[in-house]
Design an enzyme around this catalytic site. Structure first.
Site, mmCIF file in Angstrom:
data_model
loop_
_atom_site.group_PDB
_atom_site.id
_atom_site.type_symbol
_atom_site.label_atom_id
_atom_site.label_comp_id
_atom_site.label_asym_id
_atom_site.label_seq_id
_atom_site.Cartn_x
_atom_site.Cartn_y
_atom_site.Cartn_z
ATOM 1 N N LYS A 190 41.729 49.528 37.616
ATOM 2 C CA LYS A 190 41.017 50.814 37.559
ATOM 3 C C LYS A 190 41.883 51.948 38.104
ATOM 4 O O LYS A 190 42.040 52.994 37.472
ATOM 5 C CB LYS A 190 39.701 50.737 38.372
ATOM 6 C CG LYS A 190 38.795 49.584 37.981
ATOM 7 C CD LYS A 190 37.543 49.518 38.822
ATOM 8 C CE LYS A 190 37.754 49.285 40.303
ATOM 9 N NZ LYS A 190 38.255 47.938 40.658
ATOM 10 N N ARG A 235 29.092 51.402 43.027
ATOM 11 C CA ARG A 235 29.310 49.979 43.257
ATOM 12 C C ARG A 235 28.012 49.226 43.489
ATOM 13 O O ARG A 235 28.038 48.006 43.691
ATOM 14 C CB ARG A 235 30.171 49.814 44.506
ATOM 15 C CG ARG A 235 31.623 49.522 44.225
ATOM 16 C CD ARG A 235 32.283 49.512 45.572
ATOM 17 N NE ARG A 235 33.444 48.694 45.641
ATOM 18 C CZ ARG A 235 34.669 49.161 45.468
ATOM 19 N NH1 ARG A 235 34.876 50.400 45.137
ATOM 20 N NH2 ARG A 235 35.694 48.364 45.613
ATOM 21 N N ARG A 276 50.366 43.346 45.189
ATOM 22 C CA ARG A 276 50.295 44.807 45.045
ATOM 23 C C ARG A 276 50.935 45.507 46.242
ATOM 24 O O ARG A 276 50.759 45.125 47.380
ATOM 25 C CB ARG A 276 48.821 45.227 44.943
ATOM 26 C CG ARG A 276 48.629 46.729 45.046
ATOM 27 C CD ARG A 276 47.267 47.156 44.611
ATOM 28 N NE ARG A 276 46.202 46.738 45.502
ATOM 29 C CZ ARG A 276 44.928 47.039 45.292
ATOM 30 N NH1 ARG A 276 44.571 47.737 44.234
ATOM 31 N NH2 ARG A 276 44.014 46.630 46.132
ATOM 32 N N ARG A 330 48.048 46.849 51.398
ATOM 33 C CA ARG A 330 46.758 47.204 51.989
ATOM 34 C C ARG A 330 46.248 46.044 52.841
ATOM 35 O O ARG A 330 46.368 44.891 52.435
ATOM 36 C CB ARG A 330 45.741 47.501 50.870
ATOM 37 C CG ARG A 330 45.747 48.954 50.447
ATOM 38 C CD ARG A 330 44.887 49.249 49.257
ATOM 39 N NE ARG A 330 43.592 48.585 49.187
ATOM 40 C CZ ARG A 330 42.750 48.745 48.165
ATOM 41 N NH1 ARG A 330 43.065 49.545 47.149
ATOM 42 N NH2 ARG A 330 41.600 48.117 48.142
#
Ligand code: AP5
Length: 223
Positions: A13, A85, A123, A156
């Site tokens: 996304k 969400r 990531r 993250r």
């Protein structure tokens, strides 16, 4: 047309929102990026949100809805990335958009759960901008440095395997019901894209939908 990007963590996304923002002038509104900025700056909102985020849980609806209200006023076409969400968040967004005579279409990024763990644990993120890379699927030009600013990339904290598993379970329980909310036969506003395709091919699907009128039959007219 305002776009709602729906899909599990790691579905792509944020990657696609950034591409559409740069290429077509959309404005990305990422609740995750706004929350992370608040955590970095140590604001009261950030302090409240951090515990939820670190364990992969959702931040309470009332906090998120208060945070998003001013964003809906932004001019131009918006991409809501990671919001809504929950069903109460979707209802609140619909009410806000209705008040501004704006409409929306939800885009569901369909991805096999098996690839998500690999995408998230590989990531690397440029926190100030929210730009993301992947060690294999989308590496930066220079190791661990952002392509645009040259600043360092980080992993993250919620991309640790254990937390990713919690986030995926939270998606199934609390966010997946939104598929039925937007795919409601009385007011269908859901379009599906193949999120398993390579990044450029996913962009092509979105460009086709945006520019070739693929949304026409799904468009909810503003009252
Ligand atoms: P948030 O920041 O929104 O995280 P998320 O929804 O879990 O989504 P991600 O950013 O992890 O995934 P993405 O789909 O954007 O994937 P990306 O494009 O980076 O939320 C974080 C936390 O904040 C939540 O857990 C919650 O606590 C809180 N929060 C946020 N919003 C909230 C809300 N509305 N209500 C309550 N709480 C909220 O791609 C992933 C990786 O895959 C990248 O490395 C990328 O390079 C790679 N990749 C992307 N596309 C492809 C492709 N097609 N092929 C191969 N690799 C690809």
């Amino acid at each position: 047309m305002n776009l709602i990007f729906l899909g599990p963590p790691g579905a792509g996304k944020g990657t696609q929102a950034k591409i559409l923002e740069e290429r077509f002038g959309y404005r990305q509104i990422s609740t995750g990026d706004i929350l992370r900025a608040n955590v970095r700056e140590g604001t009261p909102l950030g302090v409240e949100a951090k515990g939820y985020m670190d364990r992969g849980a959702l931040v309470p609806d009332d906090v998120i809805i208060r945070m998003i209200e001013p964003e809906v006023d932004a001019p131009g076409a918006l991409i809501f990335d990671g919001f809504p969400r929950t069903v109460p968040q979707a209802q609140a967004l619909d009410a806000l958009l209705l008040g501004k005579k704006k409409s929306s279409v939800a885009i569901l990024f369909e991805v096999d759960n098996a690839v998500l763990l690999d995408r998230l644990t590989g990531r690397w993120t440029h926190l100030p901008s929210g730009r993301t890379y992947h060690v294999r699927h989308n590496p930066p030009q220079h190791d661990l440095l952002d392509d645009v600013t040259g600043e360092p990339l980080v992993q993250r904290p919620d991309d640790k395997e254990e937390t990713v598993r919690t986030r995926l379970a939270v998606y199934d329980e609390q966010t997946a019901p939104l598929i039925g909310y937007y795919d409601n036969p009385d007011d269908p506003r859901l379009v599906r894209v193949d999120g398993l395709a390579p990044i450029a091919a996913v962009t092509e699907q979105l460009v086709k939908l945006v520019h070739d009128g693929g949304f026409a039959e799904h468009r909810a007219p503003a009252p």
